[in-house]
Design an enzyme around this catalytic site. Structure first.
Site, short mmCIF file in Angstrom:
data_model
loop_
_atom_site.label_atom_id
_atom_site.label_comp_id
_atom_site.label_asym_id
_atom_site.label_seq_id
_atom_site.Cartn_x
_atom_site.Cartn_y
_atom_site.Cartn_z
CG ASP A 1 20.20 -7.41 15.60
OD1 ASP A 1 19.37 -6.49 15.56
OD2 ASP A 1 19.91 -8.56 15.95
N PRO B 1 23.51 0.73 26.70
CG PRO B 1 23.34 -1.60 26.91
CD PRO B 1 22.71 -0.31 27.38
CD GLN C 1 20.70 -4.97 27.54
OE1 GLN C 1 20.50 -4.01 26.81
NE2 GLN C 1 21.42 -6.00 27.14
#
Ligand code: SAM
Length: 309
Positions: free
Chosen positions: A178, A185, A54
């Site tokens: 979380d 992803p 990312q």
């Protein structure tokens, strides 16, 4: 009305834009999120780059303090992360009669760990797909984890949470998911087979909590997740909290899923006693969570109540 906003916001905005300062414009959720785009004034760029998984952007904003964005979506701000992390950790932990083993899926910034380790847990595990997020957060945003990654009770794994959880059965009392949002992803962590693995990895009175989305997206994100989870868990409760730095700046929703314990039946004196017994003097350092706020977070307006099954 102008008199009550002395100096007027308009005037300041004009002066700022005349200096051509940088603004971070949050990415919109392609085709899913229907709210406005948020912008944050960038005081200082701390890190901009890309990991294997990312894009990472860390910056100092005007007003919200330091902020982390993954794939253009704000993960937290220094000014309000305590609300998110205290609620996502303490609400499920305090609902459980005697939590000993906790797993965090995602949570690479360490904020959930920081709160969870205040409890007398025996084991804590954290699995994040992206080792670089953990490294960046520890280096540039240490106020979030506050040393949690060196806790002796912690086992740290870097792999897809979906894969990690499949290797554990009937093990964790609490699982905190979380994750990033259901794009990139994080998408794997919003799917039926992952929810089934979470259920299997929990002990018989285990409790999971999932970060979900703004209540404005109730029909788009929340209702669909409830449908999937209700096939597995006995009790589902939306957990409500404000998240000023998130898109919409509106009320945000976590979903708590419990096998055996009914969170709605917990009485205030029980929560007060547990908080004292488990956190002792550390309870005084909490900024948002209290037994009263715990119960308040389970109350939702009529339109967002889940139907009894
Ligand atoms: N508070 C945040 C929010 O919702 O905006 C979430 C914070 S946390 C930084 C999200 C973490 O989830 C990231 O560190 C990311 O690397 C991790 N993550 C995303 N997909 C994952 C997956 N499939 N398995 C494990 N971790 C994942």
């Amino acid at each position: 009305t102008e008199a009550s906003f002395s100096g007027t916001a308009d005037y300041k905005v004009k002066a700022i834009s005349a200096k051509k300062e940088k603004w971070f414009v949050e990415a919109a959720f392609p085709g899913i999120r229907r709210c406005k785009k948020d912008t944050f004034r960038v005081e200082k760029e701390i890190f901009a780059g890309r990991t294997k998984y990312q894009k990472i952007y860390i910056f100092e904003s005007l007003g919200f303090g330091k902020m982390l964005a993954l794939d253009g979506i704000i993960q937290f701000s220094q000014s309000d992360e305590f609300i998110y992390h205290e609620i996502i950790a303490h609400v499920p932990l305090m609902t459980h009669p005697d939590p000993k083993r906790l797993l965090v899926v995602g949570g690479g910034d360490g904020g959930v760990l920081r709160e969870a380790r205040k409890h007398p847990l025996k084991e804590m595990s954290l699995v994040d797909i992206d080792e670089e997020v953990v490294g960046m957060a520890r280096k540039y945003l240490p106020f979030v984890s506050q040393g949690s990654f060196t806790d002796k009770r912690l086992t740290l794994a870097f792999q897809d949470g979906r894969k990690f959880i499949k290797a554990h059965k009937n093990h964790f009392d609490i699982i905190v998911v979380d994750s990033t949002d259901p794009v990139g992803p994080g998408k794997a962590l919003f799917q039926g087979d992952f929810y089934k693995s979470v259920h299997e990895a929990l002990t018989e009175d285990g409790i999971a909590i999932f970060q979900l989305g703004p209540f404005l997206d109730f029909d788009i994100i929340i209702r669909g997740t409830v449908v999937k989870l209700s096939k597995l868990f006995t009790y589902l409760n939306p957990v409500r909290l404000p998240m000023p730095s998130y898109s919409c700046g509106c009320e945000y929703c976590f979903l708590m899923a419990s096998k055996k314990v009914d969170p709605a039946k917990l009485a205030l004196p029980v929560l007060k006693r547990r908080l004292q017994q488990r956190l002792g003097a550390k309870a005084a350092d909490l900024k948002y969570y209290s037994p009263e706020m715990h119960l308040a977070s389970l109350v939702t307006p009529k339109i967002w109540r889940l139907k009894k099954r």
